[in-house]
Design an enzyme around this catalytic site. Structure first.
Site, PDB file in Angstrom:
ATOM      1  N   LYS A   1      76.794  23.213  41.550  1.00  0.00           N
ATOM      2  CA  LYS A   1      77.755  23.935  40.700  1.00  0.00           C
ATOM      3  C   LYS A   1      78.455  22.999  39.712  1.00  0.00           C
ATOM      4  O   LYS A   1      78.943  23.444  38.688  1.00  0.00           O
ATOM      5  CB  LYS A   1      78.779  24.660  41.561  1.00  0.00           C
ATOM      6  CG  LYS A   1      79.766  23.723  42.233  1.00  0.00           C
ATOM      7  CD  LYS A   1      80.835  24.477  43.010  1.00  0.00           C
ATOM      8  CE  LYS A   1      81.978  23.539  43.329  1.00  0.00           C
ATOM      9  NZ  LYS A   1      82.499  23.680  44.678  1.00  0.00           N
TER      10      LYS A   1
ATOM     11  N   ARG B   1      92.731  26.104  51.588  1.00  0.00           N
ATOM     12  CA  ARG B   1      91.872  27.004  50.827  1.00  0.00           C
ATOM     13  C   ARG B   1      91.186  27.892  51.865  1.00  0.00           C
ATOM     14  O   ARG B   1      91.884  28.506  52.670  1.00  0.00           O
ATOM     15  CB  ARG B   1      90.913  26.230  49.923  1.00  0.00           C
ATOM     16  CG  ARG B   1      90.462  27.048  48.715  1.00  0.00           C
ATOM     17  CD  ARG B   1      89.552  26.280  47.786  1.00  0.00           C
ATOM     18  NE  ARG B   1      88.259  25.976  48.393  1.00  0.00           N
ATOM     19  CZ  ARG B   1      87.291  25.269  47.803  1.00  0.00           C
ATOM     20  NH1 ARG B   1      87.494  24.781  46.584  1.00  0.00           N
ATOM     21  NH2 ARG B   1      86.148  25.034  48.393  1.00  0.00           N
TER      22      ARG B   1
HETATM   23  C1  PLP Z   1      82.482  22.542  45.276  1.00  0.00           C
HETATM   24  C2  PLP Z   1      82.320  22.504  46.733  1.00  0.00           C
HETATM   25  C3  PLP Z   1      81.653  21.415  47.326  1.00  0.00           C
HETATM   26  C4  PLP Z   1      81.155  20.244  46.552  1.00  0.00           C
HETATM   27  O1  PLP Z   1      82.218  19.453  46.137  1.00  0.00           O
HETATM   28  P1  PLP Z   1      81.965  18.064  45.382  1.00  0.00           P
HETATM   29  O2  PLP Z   1      83.337  17.549  45.179  1.00  0.00           O
HETATM   30  O3  PLP Z   1      81.258  18.374  44.119  1.00  0.00           O
HETATM   31  O4  PLP Z   1      81.162  17.203  46.296  1.00  0.00           O
HETATM   32  C5  PLP Z   1      81.472  21.458  48.695  1.00  0.00           C
HETATM   33  N1  PLP Z   1      81.931  22.486  49.425  1.00  0.00           N
HETATM   34  C6  PLP Z   1      82.573  23.531  48.901  1.00  0.00           C
HETATM   35  C7  PLP Z   1      83.042  24.634  49.788  1.00  0.00           C
HETATM   36  C8  PLP Z   1      82.798  23.572  47.531  1.00  0.00           C
HETATM   37  O5  PLP Z   1      83.446  24.617  47.007  1.00  0.00           O
END
Ligand code: PLP
Length: 370
Positions: free
Chosen positions: A44, A139
């Protein structure tokens, strides 16, 4: 510069080095693997660009993960064989798509788990879930052990089309909470309570995202943690060195390079002239008076990248002083090069700018590969 030279690339654009990305993902995977941790590679952070996602498959990650089903759908449609993981807990309205495009998902609500069961049953599939535990970052995630075990038992005993793969947490996103060995131990204890109740071992205990990597690098990760969801560290590789004082010399921090064209260059005052009100976004600013300075405008703006101060000029002496929707204002008084109209200026990208840039239809994408 002649028009034909300029037309080689259209600007603004991102130059994306697929080889460097693959090397980063592979290095990150190897680092985790040495400590018995599998890597879910998160896409993402670059809006799921398919050519980049294919590099994750080549690097051999256990999962390709995203918060957005559209991105996972594209991965499946492309024929990528790596299992997919949806890492944003599900909307009730998307569970049909979820079971179609994701092999696994993170969940934290009974209502969503029941909806997933229904959708998986209709699709004649078994869908894997990982239950999220909130360890204080505030969260997603179950808050009490009772709620967590209740959900685990529900999945295990009453939802035949949902398979409980494990539990996991997320830290350092909203509440800025650090991943510590204590937090990880708390997660493992909860997993072991569930294991007792369901009478089997969980496949995964997921210790978080990039923000949990310092524990791996410093060899402080408890052994039962065996899954991490890694995006930023493999894509931009800037957060750990810049915010956690943890250099990652084995990673490339220039997988993504932003290139923008200079459209104005003039000597101007550094303090605005007249009554100061608010900027284009309704904000008030302080403006430092540094006298008359050589300034340049680049044809790219907040609409494309969000916060200009999250861009990193790649040329010595080029300073970002602000931006509006479509213009980036640079101080080039001390630039080493004699920057001209039509020149291209380069910026390094980090998570906060990369997510926007890769999602902007105005920013072209060019791929390079060794
Ligand atoms: C975005 C996200 C990640 C990845 O985070 P990074 O900081 O890009 O490694 C992992 N877990 C969840 C639930 C996320 O929303």
């Amino acid at each position: 510069m002649s028009l034909s030279q300029k037309k080689e690339y259209e600007y603004p654009c991102l130059e994306i080095d697929l080889t460097k990305l693959r090397e980063n993902v592979a290095a990150m995977k190897a680092l985790c693997e040495k400590q018995g941790i599998e890597m879910a590679g998160v896409i993402k952070g670059f809006s799921g660009i398919l050519r980049c996602a294919r590099e994750y498959e080549k690097a051999g990650v256990s999962y390709i993960a995203s918060s957005r089903l559209e991105q996972l759908a594209a991965v499946k449609k492309d024929g990528i064989k790596t299992p997919t993981m949806c890492i944003r807990i599900s909307m009730l309205s998307e569970v049909q798509d979820l079971v179609r495009v994701a092999d696994c998902s993170l969940q934290s609500e009974i209502a969503a788990l029941s909806a997933v069961e229904q959708a998986a049953q209709e699709a004649e599939k078994i869908h894997d879930v990982i239950l999220m535990v909130d360890l204080g970052d505030l969260r997603e995630g179950f808050w009490t052990l009772e709620q967590l075990t209740e959900a685990a038992l529900l999945v295990e005993n009453d939802l035949p089309h949902v398979h409980l793969l494990g539990i996991a947490t997320n830290l350092g996103c909203y509440g800025s909470i650090e991943a510590t060995p204590e937090k990880m131990s708390e997660l493992i204890e909860k997993a072991e309570v569930i294991e007792k109740k369901i009478g089997r071992k969980l496949k995964y205990i997921g210790g978080g995202a990039t923000t949990s990597l310092p524990l791996v690098i410093n060899r402080k990760m408890p052994p039962r943690i065996n899954l991490l969801r890694i995006g930023e560290a493999a894509i931009y590789a800037r957060d750990l060195p810049d915010f956690f004082h943890l250099p990652l010399p084995f990673l490339h921090e220039d997988v993504f390079v932003l290139k923008a064209e200079i459209i104005e260059k003039k000597v101007k005052a550094s303090h605005p002239i007249g009554n100061i009100t608010v900027d284009a976004f309704g904000r008030r600013h302080e403006y430092e008076d540094r006298g008359m300075r050589m300034r340049a405008l680049a044809a790219i703006g907040k609409v494309d990248y969000g916060d200009p101060f999250d861009l990193i000029p790649r040329e010595a002496g080029v300073e970002i002083i602000g931006a509006s929707s479509d213009h980036t204002i640079l101080d080039i008084e001390n630039a080493e090069r004699d920057i001209q109209i039509g020149d291209i200026i380069e910026f390094g990208v980090r998570y906060g700018t990369g997510v926007y840039l890769t999602n902007s239809p105005n920013v072209k994408q060019y791929f390079i590969e060794k």
